[in-house]
Design a protein around this motif. Structure first.
Motif, PDB file in Angstrom:
ATOM      1  N   LEU A 130       0.816  -1.214   0.000  1.00  0.00           N
ATOM      2  CA  LEU A 130       0.000   0.000   0.000  1.00  0.00           C
ATOM      3  C   LEU A 130       0.851   1.266   0.000  1.00  0.00           C
ATOM      4  O   LEU A 130       0.323   2.369   0.098  1.00  0.00           O
ATOM      5  CB  LEU A 130      -0.946   0.001   1.202  1.00  0.00           C
ATOM      6  N   GLY A 131       2.170   1.097  -0.087  1.00  0.00           N
ATOM      7  CA  GLY A 131       3.050   2.254  -0.226  1.00  0.00           C
ATOM      8  C   GLY A 131       3.481   2.901   1.065  1.00  0.00           C
ATOM      9  O   GLY A 131       3.875   4.078   1.070  1.00  0.00           O
ATOM     10  N   ASP A 132       3.428   2.177   2.174  1.00  0.00           N
ATOM     11  CA  ASP A 132       3.860   2.749   3.453  1.00  0.00           C
ATOM     12  C   ASP A 132       5.329   3.162   3.391  1.00  0.00           C
ATOM     13  O   ASP A 132       6.193   2.376   2.997  1.00  0.00           O
ATOM     14  CB  ASP A 132       3.659   1.728   4.572  1.00  0.00           C
ATOM     15  N   THR A 133       5.605   4.387   3.791  1.00  0.00           N
ATOM     16  CA  THR A 133       6.980   4.900   3.760  1.00  0.00           C
ATOM     17  C   THR A 133       7.486   5.273   5.149  1.00  0.00           C
ATOM     18  O   THR A 133       8.524   5.931   5.273  1.00  0.00           O
ATOM     19  CB  THR A 133       7.067   6.140   2.848  1.00  0.00           C
ATOM     20  N   SER A 134       6.764   4.877   6.185  1.00  0.00           N
ATOM     21  CA  SER A 134       7.181   5.230   7.543  1.00  0.00           C
ATOM     22  C   SER A 134       8.521   4.589   7.872  1.00  0.00           C
ATOM     23  O   SER A 134       8.812   3.471   7.455  1.00  0.00           O
ATOM     24  CB  SER A 134       6.121   4.798   8.562  1.00  0.00           C
ATOM     25  N   THR A 135       9.329   5.310   8.625  1.00  0.00           N
ATOM     26  CA  THR A 135      10.646   4.808   9.019  1.00  0.00           C
ATOM     27  C   THR A 135      10.874   4.933  10.520  1.00  0.00           C
ATOM     28  O   THR A 135      11.954   4.641  11.012  1.00  0.00           O
ATOM     29  CB  THR A 135      11.766   5.585   8.290  1.00  0.00           C
ATOM     30  N   ASP A 136       9.866   5.373  11.241  1.00  0.00           N
ATOM     31  CA  ASP A 136      10.006   5.585  12.681  1.00  0.00           C
ATOM     32  C   ASP A 136       9.154   4.579  13.452  1.00  0.00           C
ATOM     33  O   ASP A 136       8.892   3.478  12.964  1.00  0.00           O
ATOM     34  CB  ASP A 136       9.631   7.026  13.037  1.00  0.00           C
ATOM     35  N   LEU A 137       8.707   4.972  14.638  1.00  0.00           N
ATOM     36  CA  LEU A 137       7.895   4.080  15.467  1.00  0.00           C
ATOM     37  C   LEU A 137       6.624   3.640  14.750  1.00  0.00           C
ATOM     38  O   LEU A 137       6.120   2.530  14.992  1.00  0.00           O
ATOM     39  CB  LEU A 137       7.541   4.787  16.781  1.00  0.00           C
ATOM     40  N   ASN A 138       6.110   4.489  13.852  1.00  0.00           N
ATOM     41  CA  ASN A 138       4.891   4.138  13.124  1.00  0.00           C
ATOM     42  C   ASN A 138       5.065   2.860  12.307  1.00  0.00           C
ATOM     43  O   ASN A 138       4.097   2.142  12.069  1.00  0.00           O
ATOM     44  CB  ASN A 138       4.478   5.286  12.192  1.00  0.00           C
ATOM     45  N   TRP A 139       6.289   2.609  11.851  1.00  0.00           N
ATOM     46  CA  TRP A 139       6.546   1.393  11.078  1.00  0.00           C
ATOM     47  C   TRP A 139       6.177   0.171  11.901  1.00  0.00           C
ATOM     48  O   TRP A 139       5.554  -0.766  11.407  1.00  0.00           O
ATOM     49  CB  TRP A 139       8.016   1.332  10.670  1.00  0.00           C
ATOM     50  N   TYR A 140       6.537   0.174  13.173  1.00  0.00           N
ATOM     51  CA  TYR A 140       6.252  -0.947  14.062  1.00  0.00           C
ATOM     52  C   TYR A 140       4.790  -0.960  14.493  1.00  0.00           C
ATOM     53  O   TYR A 140       4.144  -2.027  14.512  1.00  0.00           O
ATOM     54  CB  TYR A 140       7.144  -0.873  15.302  1.00  0.00           C
ATOM     55  N   SER A 141       4.251   0.211  14.860  1.00  0.00           N
ATOM     56  CA  SER A 141       2.884   0.258  15.374  1.00  0.00           C
ATOM     57  C   SER A 141       1.870  -0.143  14.305  1.00  0.00           C
ATOM     58  O   SER A 141       0.885  -0.831  14.596  1.00  0.00           O
ATOM     59  CB  SER A 141       2.557   1.650  15.921  1.00  0.00           C
ATOM     60  N   LYS A 142       2.110   0.267  13.055  1.00  0.00           N
ATOM     61  CA  LYS A 142       1.200  -0.112  11.969  1.00  0.00           C
ATOM     62  C   LYS A 142       1.164  -1.626  11.789  1.00  0.00           C
ATOM     63  O   LYS A 142       0.090  -2.229  11.640  1.00  0.00           O
ATOM     64  CB  LYS A 142       1.643   0.543  10.657  1.00  0.00           C
ATOM     65  N   ARG A 143       2.310  -2.252  11.809  1.00  0.00           N
ATOM     66  CA  ARG A 143       2.384  -3.687  11.587  1.00  0.00           C
ATOM     67  C   ARG A 143       1.875  -4.477  12.791  1.00  0.00           C
ATOM     68  O   ARG A 143       1.249  -5.532  12.628  1.00  0.00           O
ATOM     69  CB  ARG A 143       3.821  -4.076  11.226  1.00  0.00           C
ATOM     70  N   ALA A 144       2.133  -3.970  13.977  1.00  0.00           N
ATOM     71  CA  ALA A 144       1.636  -4.650  15.175  1.00  0.00           C
ATOM     72  C   ALA A 144       0.110  -4.599  15.223  1.00  0.00           C
ATOM     73  O   ALA A 144      -0.551  -5.605  15.517  1.00  0.00           O
ATOM     74  CB  ALA A 144       2.235  -4.001  16.421  1.00  0.00           C
ATOM     75  N   THR A 145      -0.447  -3.422  14.926  1.00  0.00           N
ATOM     76  CA  THR A 145      -1.901  -3.274  14.946  1.00  0.00           C
ATOM     77  C   THR A 145      -2.552  -4.133  13.877  1.00  0.00           C
ATOM     78  O   THR A 145      -3.543  -4.834  14.131  1.00  0.00           O
ATOM     79  CB  THR A 145      -2.288  -1.799  14.728  1.00  0.00           C
ATOM     80  N   LEU A 146      -1.998  -4.098  12.665  1.00  0.00           N
ATOM     81  CA  LEU A 146      -2.580  -4.883  11.578  1.00  0.00           C
ATOM     82  C   LEU A 146      -2.415  -6.380  11.828  1.00  0.00           C
ATOM     83  O   LEU A 146      -3.284  -7.171  11.448  1.00  0.00           O
ATOM     84  CB  LEU A 146      -1.930  -4.486  10.250  1.00  0.00           C
TER      85      LEU A 146
END
Length: 232
Positions: free
Chosen positions: A138-154
């Motif tokens: 889906l084109g996620d470009t996060s490189t910070d904590l959001n990278w982990y939180s997005k994947r953990a939540t999903l």
């Protein structure tokens, strides 16, 4: 001729052939050594090659089946126009595509296998890789904590949806998709609550220290200093 690529292609083709031959057997015998042996016999693959491709037997077959589902989802997303969809709808579509061609009995057998204590880390890794595949597609470009939180939540949403889907007997899995929509709506509400907290002056003051520490967290990066890698 690039012999290394030719060898990789041969191994990939053999792995795909054995995995395909295993599917009818896995529905009855689970992801097991018995299934692998039957698949080798049916596919005509060399037993030594099968052992090299699936050294742990059934669990490696189950891993290969899961990873094949991830690749199919990525291919489907790549050929779909997502521009008219909101981000939440894109995530929902990705999960629907991921489960579209999955066989419930094969997934159930895999879930049983990966629920065993010794296999649980492998199962968690596979779920994480699915979440990562979705966000990357889906084109996620996060490189910070959001990278982990997005994947953990999903990962949590996907796991819950799969468990619901396994027991869903509604037409076209309608109840599963309604369940998925509710979970994603819960996440959106949670994100709105987090945003409101971040905008609160008192919360900003109280969380300034921890937030500065969290800002230092970075997404994992591929190694570029290994043999064979060229540094620009």
């Amino acid at each position: 001729m690039d012999t290394e690529n030719t060898s990789e292609d041969t191994m990939t083709a053999a792995k795909t052939l054995i995995l395909k031959a295993s599917l009818p057997h896995a529905a009855f015998d689970g992801w097991s050594q018995t299934t692998l042996q039957a698949a080798v016999a049916d596919s005509g693959a060399a037993p030594a090659l099968a052992q090299a491709l699936f050294p742990r037997g059934g669990i490696d077959l189950a891993v290969a089946y899961h990873q094949a589902g991830d690749r199919a989802m990525q291919d489907a997303l790549a050929s779909t126009d997502l521009t008219a969809l909101r981000y939440t709808n894109r995530v929902a579509l990705a999960i629907k595509l991921r489960l579209a061609d999955a066989d419930k009995e094969l997934v159930r057998r895999g879930s049983t296998l990966f629920s065993l204590p010794q296999n649980a880390p492998e199962g968690a890794k596979l779920i994480w890789s699915t979440a990562d595949a979705i966000w990357t597609s889906l084109g996620d470009t996060s490189t910070d904590l959001n990278w982990y939180s997005k994947r953990a939540t999903l990962s949590a949403v996907y796991s819950a949806t799969v468990l619901f889907w396994l027991g869903d007997q509604s037409d076209d899995n309608a109840e599963t998709w309604a369940f998925l929509d509710r979970r994603l709506a819960n996440i959106m509400q949670f994100e709105k609550t987090k945003a409101a907290i971040r905008e609160n002056p008192l919360a900003k003051a109280l969380l300034s220290g921890p937030l500065k520490l969290l800002e230092k967290i970075r997404a994992p990066q591929p190694a570029t200093d290994l043999p064979g890698h060229h540094k620009p």
